[in-house]
Scaffold this active site. Structure first.
Site, mmCIF file in Angstrom:
data_model
loop_
_atom_site.group_PDB
_atom_site.id
_atom_site.type_symbol
_atom_site.label_atom_id
_atom_site.label_comp_id
_atom_site.label_asym_id
_atom_site.label_seq_id
_atom_site.Cartn_x
_atom_site.Cartn_y
_atom_site.Cartn_z
ATOM 1 N N GLU B 158 -28.186 36.861 -15.158
ATOM 2 C CA GLU B 158 -28.754 37.483 -13.960
ATOM 3 C C GLU B 158 -28.509 36.629 -12.707
ATOM 4 O O GLU B 158 -28.207 37.165 -11.639
ATOM 5 C CB GLU B 158 -30.262 37.728 -14.136
ATOM 6 C CG GLU B 158 -30.591 38.900 -15.055
ATOM 7 C CD GLU B 158 -30.370 40.269 -14.384
ATOM 8 O OE1 GLU B 158 -30.111 40.321 -13.171
ATOM 9 O OE2 GLU B 158 -30.451 41.280 -15.102
ATOM 10 N N GLU B 161 -24.856 37.082 -11.837
ATOM 11 C CA GLU B 161 -24.568 38.412 -11.290
ATOM 12 C C GLU B 161 -25.045 38.548 -9.839
ATOM 13 O O GLU B 161 -24.342 39.072 -8.989
ATOM 14 C CB GLU B 161 -25.263 39.496 -12.132
ATOM 15 C CG GLU B 161 -24.524 39.882 -13.399
ATOM 16 C CD GLU B 161 -25.284 40.926 -14.215
ATOM 17 O OE1 GLU B 161 -24.878 41.174 -15.357
ATOM 18 O OE2 GLU B 161 -26.293 41.484 -13.713
ATOM 19 N N GLU B 162 -26.267 38.084 -9.598
ATOM 20 C CA GLU B 162 -26.861 38.315 -8.269
ATOM 21 C C GLU B 162 -26.337 37.367 -7.208
ATOM 22 O O GLU B 162 -26.273 37.731 -6.035
ATOM 23 C CB GLU B 162 -28.391 38.214 -8.353
ATOM 24 C CG GLU B 162 -29.010 39.334 -9.183
ATOM 25 C CD GLU B 162 -30.519 39.447 -8.989
ATOM 26 O OE1 GLU B 162 -31.098 38.681 -8.193
ATOM 27 O OE2 GLU B 162 -31.119 40.324 -9.639
#
Lengths: 279, 279
Positions: B158, B161-162
């Protein structure tokens, strides 16, 4: 339902009553019985309207009594999202863009219950079915946390159900995540320590073959505990806790930032309380 | 399928091919297309036989392509157990005794990701949608743990990805359980601390409005953090960790006692390592 006039037939076609969600989607909860063909016509007209309105995800909740409509929804392009005993949730994605439909629940949650008294005796059981049936292994009580149930509530409930012993929840000593445990789902298993508030065992008849207080040395000495690293690791945490040198996570009720409801926040309160509060 | 001769019609009726489970039940995985009426006849004959054999729970897995058979199963007394995009699982309980069918997955799992560098700067983002949209609040990255995904893998994924930042997973600092979060299911949210292995931010375009490194004092000073107890508690855990006085739970790969697969056991390894190993 609302009434509109269909462009194609000039006949009045009803539209499904959808409630907007905060992600640009529509939720429809079907309640009344409906004829298959009427449902198909209504669904098509509704999707056409939602498409014009720029809606994204469409959710249809069908109670099991309306099982006759499932096939219609699937033939119109819906797929299954999740199901519970009383209903099936179907979903459809209108835009060309990749769908951002959230996944269904992914984990079941279990508890392992280490209940130890002042004489360093541990509450152990033998079960009538399951993996250890007939093995002679004395295990700590275990159980499944229900949807909507607090971990600490489940821990207290399971000990009471299996052995009749009342307990106070103390700490989560550790937890394990594993995969492909049931129906392809993952599992979180919390090892909890509880203090007994009663001592007379009254075992549950249907699931429990035997229950007793056992010196923790005898529990640890069992060959299963000695041979299997995970069981040994769990026992090590319990021993470290008994020796007074191990801090697990304790539940602290904490209000949700949105609803204000109290939910348990589990943290190392021993370390937190001795920590300087500022940077 | 097997062939037997029905007592009523003296016509050959096929039986469903069921695999026994370890709880006295039968699992049927339907694969080939089948006519509605043929399915009904087959199902009735099969249940009759399973009843004679003393079977308990009957599971039928219907791929979405066989949606035409759902109504038949429900009319024969089956109900929904769970569903995934590609299939529906139905279940039926033969005996008179109360059913002991296990529940479906009850929890979704989320992660909150506290990534802090050597300058005590914290990785923060603003999202394009969701609760904080337009509020100006800088939050730590959050995400959902997928079915079959390790918590620590999800945490690293995460953040990457962010924000494009590579990280090393350190500890779970605490976790919160809450209820009625999505589709009536409960939620477990793990606050994790990670060490950044890169520093140049490359934010995700579709979900993230902005991302930056922010001095942790500035993060804590935000009014949302100051006003909401849960956000404040999370921040307190992070500060205690930075101050070097807080032990969370670290993941330790541990083999399953049954399959031998390695799964993460999360525990307070700091306390455990300084604890005497024996009673």
């Amino acid at each position: 339902m609302e009434h509109v006039v269909s462009e194609n037939t000039a006949q009045p076609v009803e539209l499904l009553h959808g409630v907007e969600d905060r992600y640009g989607g529509v939720k429809v909860e079907m309640k009344d019985p409906l004829d298959y063909d009427v449902f198909v016509a209504t669904l098509r007209a509704s999707i056409s309207q939602w498409r014009q309105q720029g809606k994204k995800g469409v959710w249809i909740k069908l109670p099991i009594e309306l099982v006759n409509l499932v096939e219609a929804a699937v033939k119109e392009g819906f797929w299954y999202h999740h199901a519970e005993p009383t209903y099936l949730m179907l979903v459809y994605w209108i835009p060309e863009s990749p769908n951002t439909i959230p996944a269904n629940a992914s984990h079941q949650v279990g508890v392992g219950l280490f209940v130890i008294n002042d004489k360093k005796e541990m509450l152990v059981v033998q079960e009538k079915s399951g993996k250890f049936k007939g093995s002679g292994f004395w295990k700590f009580p275990t159980g499944v946390v229900n949807e909507g149930e607090d971990i600490r509530e489940a821990a207290i409930r399971e000990v009471k159900e299996e052995t009749g012993i009342k307990t106070e929840f103390l700490e989560v000593l550790g937890f394990r995540q594993s995969h492909q445990v049931i129906f392809g789902k993952s599992d979180l298993f919390f090892l909890c320590i509880l203090r007994p508030l009663s001592c007379d065992i009254k075992k549950q008849e249907t699931e429990i073959e035997a229950a007793k207080w056992m010196p923790i040395e005898d529990y640890v000495a069992q060959s299963f505990v000695q041979k299997h690293q995970l069981a040994k690791s769990f026992a090590d945490l319990c021993i470290a806790k008994i020796n007074g040198s191990y801090a697990g996570f304790t539940p602290v009720p904490s209000p949700s930032a949105y609803s204000g409801k109290l939910f348990d926040l589990y943290l190392n309160s021993y370390d937190l309380n001795k920590s300087p509060a500022s940077l």
